[in-house]
Enzyme design. Structure first.
Site, mmCIF file in Angstrom:
data_model
loop_
_atom_site.group_PDB
_atom_site.id
_atom_site.type_symbol
_atom_site.label_atom_id
_atom_site.label_comp_id
_atom_site.label_asym_id
_atom_site.label_seq_id
_atom_site.Cartn_x
_atom_site.Cartn_y
_atom_site.Cartn_z
ATOM 1 N N ASP A 84 0.439 -3.608 0.566
ATOM 2 C CA ASP A 84 0.975 -4.091 -0.705
ATOM 3 C C ASP A 84 1.661 -2.973 -1.484
ATOM 4 O OD1 ASP A 84 1.457 -5.499 -3.039
ATOM 5 O OD2 ASP A 84 -0.618 -5.373 -3.747
ATOM 6 N N SER A 87 0.726 -2.577 -5.513
ATOM 7 C CA SER A 87 -0.535 -2.066 -6.058
ATOM 8 C C SER A 87 -0.820 -0.725 -5.404
ATOM 9 C CB SER A 87 -1.685 -3.048 -5.819
ATOM 10 O OG SER A 87 -1.989 -3.163 -4.433
ATOM 11 N N ASN A 89 -4.355 0.664 -4.820
ATOM 12 C CA ASN A 89 -5.731 0.906 -4.360
ATOM 13 C C ASN A 89 -5.965 0.343 -2.971
ATOM 14 O OD1 ASN A 89 -6.037 0.749 -7.536
ATOM 15 N ND2 ASN A 89 -7.860 1.821 -6.763
ATOM 16 N N TRP A 91 -9.042 -1.230 -0.870
ATOM 17 C CA TRP A 91 -10.412 -1.734 -0.985
ATOM 18 C C TRP A 91 -10.659 -2.769 0.101
ATOM 19 C CZ3 TRP A 91 -11.514 -6.869 -1.490
ATOM 20 C CH2 TRP A 91 -10.504 -7.704 -1.961
ATOM 21 N N TYR A 127 -5.095 -9.011 -9.739
ATOM 22 C CA TYR A 127 -3.773 -9.186 -9.154
ATOM 23 C C TYR A 127 -3.118 -10.440 -9.729
ATOM 24 C CZ TYR A 127 -5.596 -5.907 -5.652
ATOM 25 O OH TYR A 127 -6.140 -4.817 -5.023
ATOM 26 N N ASP A 267 8.343 -5.496 -3.740
ATOM 27 C CA ASP A 267 6.907 -5.736 -3.619
ATOM 28 C C ASP A 267 6.569 -6.555 -2.379
ATOM 29 O OD1 ASP A 267 4.230 -6.233 -3.981
ATOM 30 O OD2 ASP A 267 4.464 -7.448 -5.778
ATOM 31 N N THR A 270 4.119 -9.766 -2.689
ATOM 32 C CA THR A 270 4.527 -11.011 -3.333
ATOM 33 C C THR A 270 5.386 -11.805 -2.357
ATOM 34 O OG1 THR A 270 4.429 -10.134 -5.586
ATOM 35 C CG2 THR A 270 5.874 -12.012 -5.234
#
Length: 377
Positions: A84, A87, A89, A91, A127, A267, A270
């Site tokens: 992505d 963003s 991070n 996780w 998100y 992005d 998306t």
């Protein structure tokens, strides 16, 4: 950004290879052999002499989302993650998560990794669709042949709602700038750059069409086989998202949106192209999309005669034929444009999501803070 729709600038040309590695620079000057004799292997690695680009294959889930396999820990525990660029991070679900969304996904178990280091800093991310809470830790992350030690990542404890339950991926790997990373976590690509694990401080993304295989993210390089023609380089205007400046949006030679210029982000998280609610309905009208319960439908038989949508960036036209912006699923056709309010200091952000990236191979250059775009094959 992770805004996945479920079924229901200033641009100029530069040479292809940018940001030479030290190995390349020394070789061109005839100094490489002498350098390798004088310096031990660990020092050479630090200076990026042996780093190579690595390609990570991605699955294409109905042209809605693109994800690949990474591993975390020693021995490795495997996870499907969405790559992505909206963003920052990394996780994955953890054994501490009891949410419905964690029940059918792989969960990281710290007790089974000898390289795990607890950090216990709280983490919370929201998100466009979905959210998570948990905490941060360190461990070794392996992606596409790159071993990334001491990588900060999040372990989820809650994943509210049902969206992530139905997602084919377990977690998310953010590829945006560290300034938007929650809890100031170091993003994966930043850690790769800091440790000299990539030959160039850039990565590139190719997205396949119509659910086909072949999608890939290339860490540290540009693959000429995924595009045709030249690369146009666009400066990043704000180093948070991969944000650029768009001149306008045109249909049949007329400006129909973004008439005074507008900020946009490229992005991969998306699915569609989104824009302000004040502007997207105009585009829907021009392409003949009909609103029904906030879903814009199109007569599939009209696709051959529908107009092209042209997104202009510093005079360079990026053309989207109807075959690119019309989504065909189960005999129904819907618009690939969607209204979304995303305010920023520069104005409402547009999102150039997967509908756009499928048509234009995208290069994300951290070394020069630019986005490269070229016509996909």
């Amino acid at each position: 950004m992770l805004n996945i729709t479920l079924i229901n600038l200033f641009s100029f040309r530069v040479p292809l290879i940018k940001g030479k590695s030290m190995r390349t620079a020394l070789k061109e000057k005839g100094l490489l052999e002498d350098f390798l004799k004088k310096h031990p292997h660990n020092l050479a690695s630090k200076y990026n002499l042996y780093a190579q680009p690595f390609a990570e294959p991605m699955y294409n889930d109905l042209d809605i989302e693109y994800y690949g396999v990474i591993s975390i820990g020693t021995p490795p525990q495997s996870f499907n993650v969405l790559f992505d660029t909206g963003s920052a991070n990394l996780w994955v679900p953890s054994v501490y998560c009891s949410s419905y969304a964690c029940s059918n996904h792989n969960k990281f178990n710290p007790s089974q990794s000898s390289t795990y280091q607890a950090l216990n800093t709280a983490l919370s991310i929201t998100y466009g669709t979905g959210s998570m809470t948990g905490f941060l830790a360190y461990d070794t992350v392996t992606i596409g042949g790159i071993v990334d030690p001491n990588q900060m990542f999040g372990l989820s404890e809650t994943e509210p709602g049902s969206f992530l339950y139905y997602s084919p991926f377990d977690g998310i790997l953010g590829l945006a700038y560290p300034s938007i990373a929650s809890s100031r976590a170091t993003p994966v690509f930043d850690n790769m750059m800091n440790q000299g694990l990539v030959s160039q401080d850039l990565f590139s993304i190719y997205l396949s069409r119509n659910g086909a295989t072949g999608s890939v993210v290339v860490f540290g390089g540009i693959d000429e086989s995924y595009y045709t023609g030249q690369i146009n380089w666009v400066p990043v205007t704000t180093q948070g998202y991969w944000q650029i400046a768009v001149d306008n949006v045109m249909i049949n030679g007329q400006v129909v949106a973004c008439s005074q210029g507008c900020p946009a982000i490229v992005d991969s998280g998306t699915s569609l192209i989104t824009g302000p609610p004040s502007e997207i309905p105009t585009i829907q009208q021009w392409i003949g999309a009909v609103n029904s319960n906030n879903e814009y439908y199109i007569n599939c038989q009209n696709i051959p005669s529908m107009p092209q949508v042209v997104i202009t960036i510093n005079g360079i036209p990026y053309t989207l034929p109807a075959s690119a912006y019309v989504r065909q699923t189960n005999g129904q056709c819907t618009s690939g444009f969607q209204s979304m309010s995303l305010p920023s200091a520069q104005g409402d952000l547009w999102i150039l999501g997967d509908v756009f990236i499928r048509e234009y191979y995208a290069i994300f250059d951290r070394g020069n803070n630019m986005v490269g775009l070229a016509q996909s094959v």
